[in-house]
Design an enzyme around this catalytic site. Structure first.
Site, short mmCIF file in Angstrom:
data_model
loop_
_atom_site.label_atom_id
_atom_site.label_comp_id
_atom_site.label_asym_id
_atom_site.label_seq_id
_atom_site.Cartn_x
_atom_site.Cartn_y
_atom_site.Cartn_z
N HIS A 195 0.80 -1.23 0.00
CA HIS A 195 0.00 0.00 0.00
C HIS A 195 0.83 1.27 0.00
CE1 HIS A 195 -3.14 -2.90 0.48
NE2 HIS A 195 -3.83 -2.02 -0.19
N ARG A 303 -10.46 3.30 -1.81
CA ARG A 303 -10.08 2.36 -0.72
C ARG A 303 -10.45 3.02 0.61
NH1 ARG A 303 -5.49 1.20 -4.47
NH2 ARG A 303 -5.20 -1.05 -4.57
N ARG A 339 -15.21 1.04 -1.98
CA ARG A 339 -15.01 -0.32 -1.48
C ARG A 339 -15.26 -0.31 0.02
NH1 ARG A 339 -9.41 -3.18 -2.44
NH2 ARG A 339 -8.73 -1.81 -0.77
N GLU A 436 -10.81 -11.49 -6.22
CA GLU A 436 -9.39 -11.44 -5.87
C GLU A 436 -8.93 -12.69 -5.13
OE1 GLU A 436 -8.74 -7.89 -3.49
OE2 GLU A 436 -10.60 -8.19 -2.40
N ASN A 459 -3.82 -7.56 -7.35
CA ASN A 459 -2.77 -7.66 -6.32
C ASN A 459 -3.01 -8.87 -5.42
OD1 ASN A 459 -2.10 -5.17 -7.35
ND2 ASN A 459 -3.15 -4.04 -5.74
N ASP A 460 -4.24 -8.92 -4.90
CA ASP A 460 -4.55 -10.06 -4.04
C ASP A 460 -4.73 -11.34 -4.86
OD1 ASP A 460 -4.45 -9.27 -1.35
OD2 ASP A 460 -6.25 -8.06 -1.64
N ARG A 470 2.14 -10.73 -0.63
CA ARG A 470 2.50 -9.62 -1.50
C ARG A 470 3.42 -8.60 -0.85
NH1 ARG A 470 -3.44 -6.67 -1.87
NH2 ARG A 470 -2.39 -4.71 -2.17
N CYS A 507 -8.68 -3.29 -11.26
CA CYS A 507 -8.19 -2.19 -10.44
C CYS A 507 -6.92 -2.51 -9.66
CB CYS A 507 -9.28 -1.73 -9.48
SG CYS A 507 -9.80 -3.03 -8.37
C1 PEP Z 1 -6.15 -5.71 -5.25
O1 PEP Z 1 -6.09 -6.60 -4.40
O2 PEP Z 1 -5.69 -5.83 -6.40
C2 PEP Z 1 -6.79 -4.42 -4.95
C3 PEP Z 1 -7.16 -3.60 -5.92
O3 PEP Z 1 -6.99 -4.05 -3.68
P1 PEP Z 1 -5.86 -3.83 -2.56
O4 PEP Z 1 -4.56 -3.58 -3.29
O5 PEP Z 1 -6.30 -2.66 -1.76
O6 PEP Z 1 -5.88 -5.11 -1.81
MG MG Z 2 -7.25 -6.53 -2.59
#
Ligand code: PEP
Ligand code: MG
Length: 594
Positions: A195, A303, A339, A436, A459-460, A470, A507
């Site tokens: 983040h 977020r 979200r 995700e 990402n997740d 991650r 996203c």
């Molecule tokens: C993701 O997981 O790709 C996402 C967009 O949310 P975050 O990065 O906040 O987990």
């Molecule tokens: Mg996520």
């Protein structure tokens, strides 16, 4: 004596640019307290030290409160009143002083013992709200411990050349920093999708993460060069190095020659006429301006957990209503997707999370919301009310299957009815699901029948598909964005949405990386959301490629067996097809981005 030799460290550059600045160490707020015995002749000094810490903490709180009032309005400042009251609580102060004198204890230990007793009482309280106030005590204790240690608290005003150095910066800590002045960010943990990296890119400041133990080597005030482009950090640079870097500093790698407010409203076309929507991801108010400046088609991902400053400091319905209304106005006619709080392992310090064996697989996101439905209900009410001001939709984080959706939608419907009964104005919102985690991918057809849209959180999705944390640099080599399993999952989810006739917004950070964005188009995506400063590059690349060619390459990638094979294929094919857009430097190698 510390030796101030020039030392270079290599991590992962996750943003762009080079700066020279001064280290500002920001701690992660976990501290260990030890007991020491105080000699009788030092007792007065220890008591004075404690009183001075209380005075300092009060001064800090008053100035934060003042700033919060100015920047966020009076409603936001009430939190600090509670903390100030605690510092003025004579019983608490005298209990600590008594313990110091009676037990000949150092102030830190006395504070811990007295407050632990108090916390034990709070933890027994039945009322959720009051029990949660226990976290205010923890907060005040942390502040006093910092004051006793002589360190600066994390939220102090940053000087103009501050380079934030931390082990890890959680959204809760980020939200408290005055980031207007931060010149760069350096952290020991993390990767491209952590983040802090996302926030640094959103703010357009250089960042190097994954430096392992840099935090312990740097001291506040040290001179530092952060060279995000070369993934390097140089501590105590010598005169020659400073001279060499001078022409580069402050220079963020050149952005493509596309007017910033491009006037296309975030809608572009590939060479063969496929329309692609480009939206903005937003975390902090400091990023708001970018939504318009970079010409996004509304906000694809807000977020909301960045609103919460620390555990327990939950934001009231009224405060959330104001923020979401502002976000809706900012997003304009294309709207914003809020979200629900994605609280969890890497996003919040939380005693309970710490106690979980495997927090990334624990009580986070929608699970947290369902388990603490009062928090979720408050958030839903605030969103529904703000949806009367402008276009807002809701996306549910970390959905595992339709059961999660059914439970969340039931709560949403109940809150809708309650607002109606109270004759409170509310707007219409659509509900989408974050895709995700692998179970959501595998049941995407079922989920698609129950929601209005998908958001692909790559990402997740990578983290959970490959079972690779991650944020853990020790396994960063296994975090392979181009793993065929990840590509299948993306394709499968997009196909499921298409057959159900619902849109998919991608996203995750993949969307903001031009080479990955091309592959996403090849896999069928036509709606991408990303941190605003990265929109121009993606816009430029996508408007110069042929989506049919991208599809052909993506299909070849799906035939590969390993991430290495996909990467090699992408390199070869992109360099041949689009030599004017890609070079070996801007094509991704793993843990890197184009
Ligand atoms: C993701 O997981 O790709 C996402 C967009 O949310 P975050 O990065 O906040 O987990
Ligand atoms: Mg996520």
């Amino acid at each position: 004596m510390r030796e101030n030799r020039e030392i270079r460290y290599t991590g992962v550059g996750v943003s762009e640019g080079v700066v020279v600045g001064r280290v500002l160490r920001v701690h992660d707020e976990t501290r260990y307290v030890y007991r020491t015995r105080i000699d009788p002749d030092e007792m007065d000094r220890e008591l004075r030290r404690f009183r001075a810490a209380v005075r300092l903490a009060k001064r800090q709180l008053l100035s934060i409160k003042e700033r919060a009032e100015q920047e966020l309005g009076k409603d936001h400042a009430y939190i600090f009143d509670a903390h100030l009251l605690m510092l003025e609580d004579q019983k608490l102060i005298s209990d600590v002083e008594h313990y110091i004198s009676e037990e000949r204890s150092n102030a830190e230990w006395a504070l811990k013992v007295v407050c632990d007793r108090l916390l034990a009482v709070y933890s027994e309280i039945k009322d959720d709200y009051l029990r949660e106030r226990g976290s205010d005590i923890e907060d005040v204790v942390k502040r006093l411990l910092v004051a006793l240690s002589g360190e600066q608290p994390a939220h102090r005003n940053l000087s103009q050349d501050a380079v934030i150095v931390s082990q890890d910066l959680l959204p809760s800590a980020v939200a408290e920093l005055d980031l207007d002045y931060a010149r760069a960010v350096v952290t020991d943990t993390g990767g491209w999708t952590s983040h802090m990296a996302i926030v640094a890119r959103g703010l357009g400041i250089p960042a190097v993460v994954g430096l392992r133990d840099f935090y312990w080597r740097a001291r506040t005030g040290d001179t530092i060069i952060v060279d995000s482009d070369r993934s390097q950090v140089i501590l105590h640079p010598g005169p020659d190095t400073l001279e060499k870097y001078r022409p580069l500093t402050g220079v963020v790698a050149e952005r493509p020659a596309v007017p910033i407010s491009s006037g296309d409203g975030g809608l572009i076309k590939t060479l063969d006429g496929v329309e692609v929507t480009l939206r903005a991801n937003v975390e902090l108010p400091a990023e708001y301006a970018g939504v318009k400046d970079y010409g996004a088609h509304g906000i694809g991902l807000y977020r909301s957990e960045f609103l919460l400053s620390r555990r327990g400091l939950l934001v009231s319905e009224e405060q959330q209503y104001k923020v979401y209304s502002e976000v809706a106005k900012l997003a304009g006619e294309h709207g914003a997707i809020i979200r629900l709080f994605d609280l969890g392992a890497e996003k919040q310090h939380d005693a309970q999370q710490d106690a979980e064996r495997n927090p990334a697989l624990g009580l986070r996101a929608i699970r947290f919301g369902l388990a603490h439905d009062q928090i979720m209900r408050t958030q839903l009410r605030a969103i529904l009310r703000a949806a009367a001001v402008g276009k807002l939709d809701i996306v549910l984080p970390m959905i595992a299957d339709v059961a999660d959706i059914a439970r969340a939608v039931k709560i949403l419907d109940e809150e809708r009815l309650k607002l109606d009964a109270e004759i409170v104005q509310q707007g219409k919102v659509q509900v989408g699901a974050m895709i995700e985690i692998p179970s959501a991918v595998l049941t995407a057809h079922k989920i698609a029948a129950r929601v209005a849209f998908f958001e692909l959180g790559t990402n997740d999705l990578i983290q959970y598909t490959l079972a690779v944390d991650r944020g853990n640099e020790d396994v960063a080599d296994w975090f392979r964005t181009l793993h065929p399993a990840v590509l299948y999952s993306i394709k499968h989810s997009i196909d499921a949405a298409k057959s159900a006739g619902i849109p998919v917004i991608v996203c995750g950070e993949m969307a903001s990386t031009p080479a990955y964005a091309v592959l996403l188009i090849g896999l069928g995506a036509v709606d991408l959301s990303m941190t605003p400063p990265l929109l121009p590059r993606v816009r430029l690349v996508l408007s110069r490629i042929d989506s049919g060619k991208a599809r052909e390459i993506a299909n070849e990638c799906l035939e590969c067996a390993t991430a290495d094979q996909v990467e090699n294929l992408v390199r070869q094919r992109f360099l041949t097809e689009w030599p004017d857009l890609f070079s070996s430097e801007n094509l991704p190698t793993e843990n890197d981005s184009a």
